[in-house]
Design an enzyme around this catalytic site. Structure first.
Site, PDB file in Angstrom:
ATOM      1  N   GLU A 126      33.193   8.601 -67.027  1.00  0.00           N
ATOM      2  CA  GLU A 126      32.560   9.118 -68.240  1.00  0.00           C
ATOM      3  C   GLU A 126      31.376   8.205 -68.586  1.00  0.00           C
ATOM      4  OE1 GLU A 126      35.026   9.412 -71.763  1.00  0.00           O
ATOM      5  OE2 GLU A 126      33.537  10.626 -72.775  1.00  0.00           O
ATOM      6  N   ALA A 269      38.668   1.689 -73.571  1.00  0.00           N
ATOM      7  CA  ALA A 269      39.601   2.249 -72.604  1.00  0.00           C
ATOM      8  C   ALA A 269      39.149   3.660 -72.244  1.00  0.00           C
ATOM      9  CB  ALA A 269      41.009   2.296 -73.188  1.00  0.00           C
ATOM     10  N   GLU A 271      40.429   7.648 -70.776  1.00  0.00           N
ATOM     11  CA  GLU A 271      41.569   8.573 -70.721  1.00  0.00           C
ATOM     12  C   GLU A 271      41.689   9.374 -69.423  1.00  0.00           C
ATOM     13  OE1 GLU A 271      38.766   8.974 -72.662  1.00  0.00           O
ATOM     14  OE2 GLU A 271      38.170  11.082 -72.757  1.00  0.00           O
ATOM     15  N   ASN A 272      41.206   8.863 -68.277  1.00  0.00           N
ATOM     16  CA  ASN A 272      41.332   9.603 -67.012  1.00  0.00           C
ATOM     17  C   ASN A 272      42.712  10.233 -66.885  1.00  0.00           C
ATOM     18  OD1 ASN A 272      38.862   8.115 -66.190  1.00  0.00           O
ATOM     19  ND2 ASN A 272      40.304   6.409 -66.140  1.00  0.00           N
ATOM     20  N   GLU A 305      44.097   7.053 -76.204  1.00  0.00           N
ATOM     21  CA  GLU A 305      43.908   7.504 -74.818  1.00  0.00           C
ATOM     22  C   GLU A 305      45.012   8.475 -74.413  1.00  0.00           C
ATOM     23  OE1 GLU A 305      41.059   6.812 -73.928  1.00  0.00           O
ATOM     24  OE2 GLU A 305      40.732   5.133 -75.298  1.00  0.00           O
ATOM     25  N   HIS A 308      44.384  11.899 -75.826  1.00  0.00           N
ATOM     26  CA  HIS A 308      43.329  12.622 -75.107  1.00  0.00           C
ATOM     27  C   HIS A 308      43.908  13.563 -74.042  1.00  0.00           C
ATOM     28  CE1 HIS A 308      39.372  11.510 -76.437  1.00  0.00           C
ATOM     29  NE2 HIS A 308      39.454  10.226 -76.161  1.00  0.00           N
ATOM     30  N   GLU A 327      36.333  13.359 -79.171  1.00  0.00           N
ATOM     31  CA  GLU A 327      36.437  12.018 -79.750  1.00  0.00           C
ATOM     32  C   GLU A 327      36.775  12.037 -81.237  1.00  0.00           C
ATOM     33  OE1 GLU A 327      36.986   9.720 -77.978  1.00  0.00           O
ATOM     34  OE2 GLU A 327      36.082  10.186 -76.036  1.00  0.00           O
TER      35      GLU A 327
HETATM   36  N1  PHE Z   1      36.335   8.226 -73.693  1.00  0.00           N
HETATM   37  C1  PHE Z   1      36.667   6.855 -74.006  1.00  0.00           C
HETATM   38  C2  PHE Z   1      37.494   6.926 -75.293  1.00  0.00           C
HETATM   39  O1  PHE Z   1      38.550   7.182 -75.401  1.00  0.00           O
HETATM   40  C3  PHE Z   1      35.526   5.965 -74.266  1.00  0.00           C
HETATM   41  C4  PHE Z   1      34.659   5.698 -73.094  1.00  0.00           C
HETATM   42  C5  PHE Z   1      33.438   6.326 -72.991  1.00  0.00           C
HETATM   43  C6  PHE Z   1      35.042   4.815 -72.123  1.00  0.00           C
HETATM   44  C7  PHE Z   1      32.605   6.096 -71.927  1.00  0.00           C
HETATM   45  C8  PHE Z   1      34.212   4.556 -71.063  1.00  0.00           C
HETATM   46  C9  PHE Z   1      33.002   5.182 -70.960  1.00  0.00           C
HETATM   47  O2  PHE Z   1      37.138   6.894 -76.366  1.00  0.00           O
HETATM   48 ZN    ZN Z   2      38.274   8.736 -77.008  1.00  0.00          ZN
END
Ligand code: PHE
Ligand code: ZN
Length: 875
Positions: A126, A269, A271-272, A305, A308, A327
């Site tokens: 991401e 962090a 959330e993969n 996470e 998500h 988000e």
């Molecule tokens: N999506 C992640 C979060 O939970 C944040 C994130 C964004 C991490 C971009 C890495 C790179 O909020």
């Molecule tokens: Zn997030």
């Protein structure tokens, strides 16, 4: 192919077009070699429209071969142009596109794509990191099923992880020194949720039984030696899983859930799908090594996470303009989780204070943007407090407007209706309203008008005017809302603002809480039949911080003290105190102490601090906390950070001196509870911290000694509180305490970052030289964003050094940002925002910051940092 970043190329929401192909499945093969990694990708491509070119993205890839349905593509059949690969005339039938690329994770300092951290290889995709791994459209609306094979040396990389289920793992038949693992993720996902980890990691195992009786294996992977510090994160994960089932009816959907802790990570962090990757500072923690605040934050990020998995992964974003869809919603969900597990009232205060000090500041500056932006250059710059925290506020307002039950019905419809899709914020609002089955007339607000919150940047102000007829008992409240212009948005329209209010009785007796929906520029509320008396009943406004707005207080000082002592809404009570603290600090900062008000505050504090006063130490500590610097700066005609810093030191000194006997009495009463394990004892520790900071400021030698002792003690919360109390004071205890902290924790990078931050924030006359020495310190790792943020962020929070009158702090910061930008654009562009308030300073200070900005603008910068610097120069 390399990344030839086209300058000023703007991405616009209005240009959104669906991708003309679907890619139902992807198979990826990673062959990890001594230095390089070879990535073979096979995309199953299905055209959705007639004769469209196929466009894929790739950055820093060495393209070795490209085949279509097994046949090598002729050079004439595709065009490589910077980071774009174009196949002008692909087949009109489904086909397989296979590419082989080589990448160098060890040379990748951006921490996006595949990179090395310590001895392990890890990914961050991401928002647009997948294109650094292989050729792909790399946009969130292309959802595929991923199958992944990883092959590597067995000794160096015993652990091989990817998303989904582990299908098999074992030695390679031809070569016993190597092994392979095969992973399959049955859920469709966008490329930004892809993850891979390979390394010599230790596994900590646990499990969770879902409410439908499935057993999920929970595995946390850390570097050898870190296993003892994982139980807090693991317990947090189990609490999160149980909460999402209980509150949202959402269950985990795979048989295993992996989490990996990584030292080098740009954000908190990620959330993969089924393979969350965490900044190690948000995993490794116990009471001896982390503060109470950090433990609560870890619990909430683990929850964030995990949540998500539904709000983000099962339902993802159609495009990056919808980022707040996942988000904002997930922040809202993690806020509710923390409120449920701990204190809802205190959590709301924390969030309100955070919003006022970071989001409101962003909203008032050159990088202000709506929760749903309509254009960007670098999407990484939009991982902001506006997208996250203001986004969460919009959802909270919907809940306030609809009521809990109807709101939750709306949430259920949202998760049902859009499962498996890439959705928009409009889809979200529509599902909430439909699920709430609120018909337009009984709704009490116009949904289209509500949606302006998504498009309009800036923090609205509500001006309130009160008239009281003492003889008839009629109260008239007039409200006027306005939102200031923000870059690109000169005109603003009225918003739907839910206002929760109540009238308290003459001795602070609680009154009924009511909701007023403001949606006009001006409106009036008349209350008749109140009991006539000389003074109007005390007004409790914006209870629970019911809208993310500024408002102008109408209460007089007597009323504020009444609310401060008695308001039954924790937020409104705290906020009454904040108004008083603000007045006191601003007066001191402008050189005119408000002695009368200080006397009255001392009086009120005597009442609260007395043993028969406020009995909840966490509540008391919160009431005693000063407003943040950002909030105060915004209220000054010319923001003056050094003057505010001195004002806070001076006020603490005064409070510590005058209230010393009571403060010592409280300290003694708190002492027996201090050693209880989190979450027990945290209020006691928090109050001890405030008292230490006041008494230390007043020169209390006994407290200096006590603080120094705490740095050797068993509680990180108290050790850090001690250091913070000593930090503004030039005394040998401070130097000894810092040294002792260093000696004790020098082997633990995550904890040592805290020391770097404290050192950089210490107001010394040779502060800048010390910061330079920190950057050259043998334990400083310039590749670790946490370390960079500790030192540069510590400096930015050191008003006397960063804001030195000769501009040396600004120039130094600019030079550092230029250097960081060459390695890591994401970290640099985030750091560059330390200059964002420069237009609010006095002219001489503005001129100095302008020099630093010019210095930045003249350097060769990444697209990310250039975008931020240009906005700041314009704004
Ligand atoms: N999506 C992640 C979060 O939970 C944040 C994130 C964004 C991490 C971009 C890495 C790179 O909020
Ligand atoms: Zn997030």
């Amino acid at each position: 192919m390399t990344h030839t970043a086209s300058l000023n190329s703007v991405v616009r929401l209005s240009d959104y077009k669906p991708y003309p192909f679907s890619i139902p499945s992807i198979s990826l093969d990673f062959c990890i070699e001594e230095r390089l990694v070879q990535v073979t990708s096979s995309l199953q491509v299905e055209p959705l429209a007639d004769s469209q070119p196929l466009i894929l993205r790739g950055v820093d890839l060495e393209l070795l071969s490209i085949q279509l349905d097994g046949k090598v593509l002729d050079a004439a059949d595709f065009v490589l142009d910077g980071s774009l690969l174009r196949i002008p005339a692909p087949p009109l039938q489904p086909f397989t596109l296979t590419t082989v690329c080589r990448i160098d994770p060890h040379a990748n300092t951006s921490l996006e794509g595949l990179y090395a951290s310590g001895g392990m290889l890890t990914t961050q995709c991401e928002a647009e990191g997948f294109r650094r791994i292989t050729l792909h459209p790399d946009r969130p609306d292309v959802l595929s099923r991923y199958r992944v094979r990883i092959e590597a040396d067995r000794q160096r990389f015993p652990v091989l992880l990817s998303n989904g289920n582990a299908l098999s793992q074992g030695p390679l038949s031809g070569d016993p020194s190597r092994h392979e693992a095969i992973w399959d993720d049955p859920y469709l996902k966008p490329s930004y949720l892809f993850a891979l980890v390979a390394g010599d990691l230790r596994e900590v195992r646990d499990h969770f039984v879902t409410r439908s009786g499935r057993e999920v294996a929970l595995r946390l992977h850390v570097e050898p030696g870190d296993e003892p510090y994982t139980s807090h994160a693991m317990d947090s994960l189990k609490r999160s899983m149980a909460w999402d089932e209980k509150v949202y009816g959402l269950e985990y959907d795979l048989d295993e859930f992996n989490t990996v802790a990584v030292r080098h990570f740009n954000m908190g962090a990620m959330e993969n799908k089924s393979l969350n990757i965490f900044n190690s500072k948000l995993v490794l923690a116990d009471a001896e090594t982390a503060t109470d605040g950090e433990l609560e934050r870890i619990e909430s990020v683990v929850a964030h996470e995990y949540f998500h998995n539904w709000s983000g992964n099962r339902i993802t974003c159609r495009d990056w303009f919808q980022l707040s869809l996942k988000e904002g919603l997930t922040v809202f969900r993690d806020q509710c989780f923390t409120a449920d597990l701990h204190s809802a009232g205190l959590k709301r205060i924390e969030d309100a204070s955070m919003l006022r000090n970071s989001q409101f500041r962003e909203d008032a500056g050159p990088t202000a943007h709506p929760v749903k932006p309509d254009a960007y250059q670098a999407i990484d710059n939009f991982y902001t407090t506006t997208i996250y925290e203001k986004g969460a506020e919009l959802i909270r307002m919907l809940r306030t407007l609809l009521g809990e039950e109807r709101f939750m019905a709306g949430m259920r419809l949202y998760f049902q209706r859009h499962d498996g899709e890439a959705a928009t914020t409009d889809d979200f609002v529509a599902a909430i309203l439909e699920g709430a089955s609120a018909d337009r007339d009984e709704l009490g607000f116009d949904p289209e008008q509500f949606k302006r919150w998504y498009h309009q940047a800036g923090t609205p102000t509500v001006q309130i005017h009160r008239a009281w007829d003492a003889s008839t008992g009629e109260l008239t409240l007039r409200f006027r809302q306005s939102t200031p212009p923000t870059p690109g948005q000169p005109e603003k329209q009225p918003l739907v603002i839910p206002l929760l209010w109540a009238l308290l009785g003459p001795n602070g007796e609680p009154g009924e809480e009511r909701l007023l929906v403001l949606d006009q520029e001006e409106e009036t509320l008349v209350l008749e039949g109140l009991s006539p008396s000389a003074r109007p009943p005390a007004l409790s406004l914006f209870r629970r911080f019911s809208a993310p707005v500024h408002w102008q207080a109408v209460q007089d000082v007597d009323e504020l003290f009444l609310l401060f002592a008695h308001d039954d809404d924790p937020f409104a009570r705290w906020d009454a105190g904040q108004q008083l603290w603000r007045t006191l600090l601003l007066a001191r900062a402008s050189g005119t102490r408000d002695s009368d008000l200080e006397q009255r505050m001392l009086e009120a504090l005597r009442g609260l601090l007395a043993i028969e006063g406020e009995s909840d130490p966490a509540v008391l500590a919160t009431l005693l906390a000063f407003p943040g610097g950002a909030e105060l700066e915004a209220l000054q005609k010319e923001a003056d950070p050094p003057a505010l810093f001195q004002a806070a030191c001076g006020l603490r000194e005064c409070l510590g001196r005058v209230l010393a006997p009571l403060l010592h009495q409280r300290l003694e009463a708190l002492a027996p509870q201090l050693s209880q394990a989190w979450p027990l004892g945290q209020g006691e520790r928090q109050l001890t911290a405030v008292i230490w900071s006041w008494l230390a400021a007043a020169g209390d030698g006994a407290v200096w000694a006590q603080a120094l002792a705490a740095v050797h003690g068993p509680s990180m919360t108290l050790a850090r509180a001690a250091l913070r109390a000593l930090l503004p004071i030039d005394c040998s205890e401070r130097e000894m305490a810092l040294q002792c902290f260093y000696d004790r924790w020098q082997e633990r990078p995550v904890i040592l970052d805290g020391w770097f931050a404290l050192e950089a924030a210490t107001p010394r006359t040779d502060g800048l030289a010390r910061v330079e020495a920190l950057l050259a310190h043998p334990r400083f790792d310039p590749m670790a964003p946490n370390a960079v943020r500790a030192v540069l962020g510590g400096l930015a929070g050191n008003p006397l050094v960063f804001h030195a009158a000769n501009g040396s702090g600004y120039r130094f910061m600019a030079a550092q940002i230029i250097q960081v930008d060459q390695r890591n654009a994401i970290t640099a562009s985030r750091m560059a925002k330390v200059f964002s308030r420069w237009r609010s300073y006095a002219p001489e200070r503005q001129a100095l910051v302008k020099q630093a900005l010019d210095q930045l603008a003249a350097a060769e910068l990444s697209t990310n940092t250039r975008e931020v610097v240009a906005l700041m120069q314009q704004g």
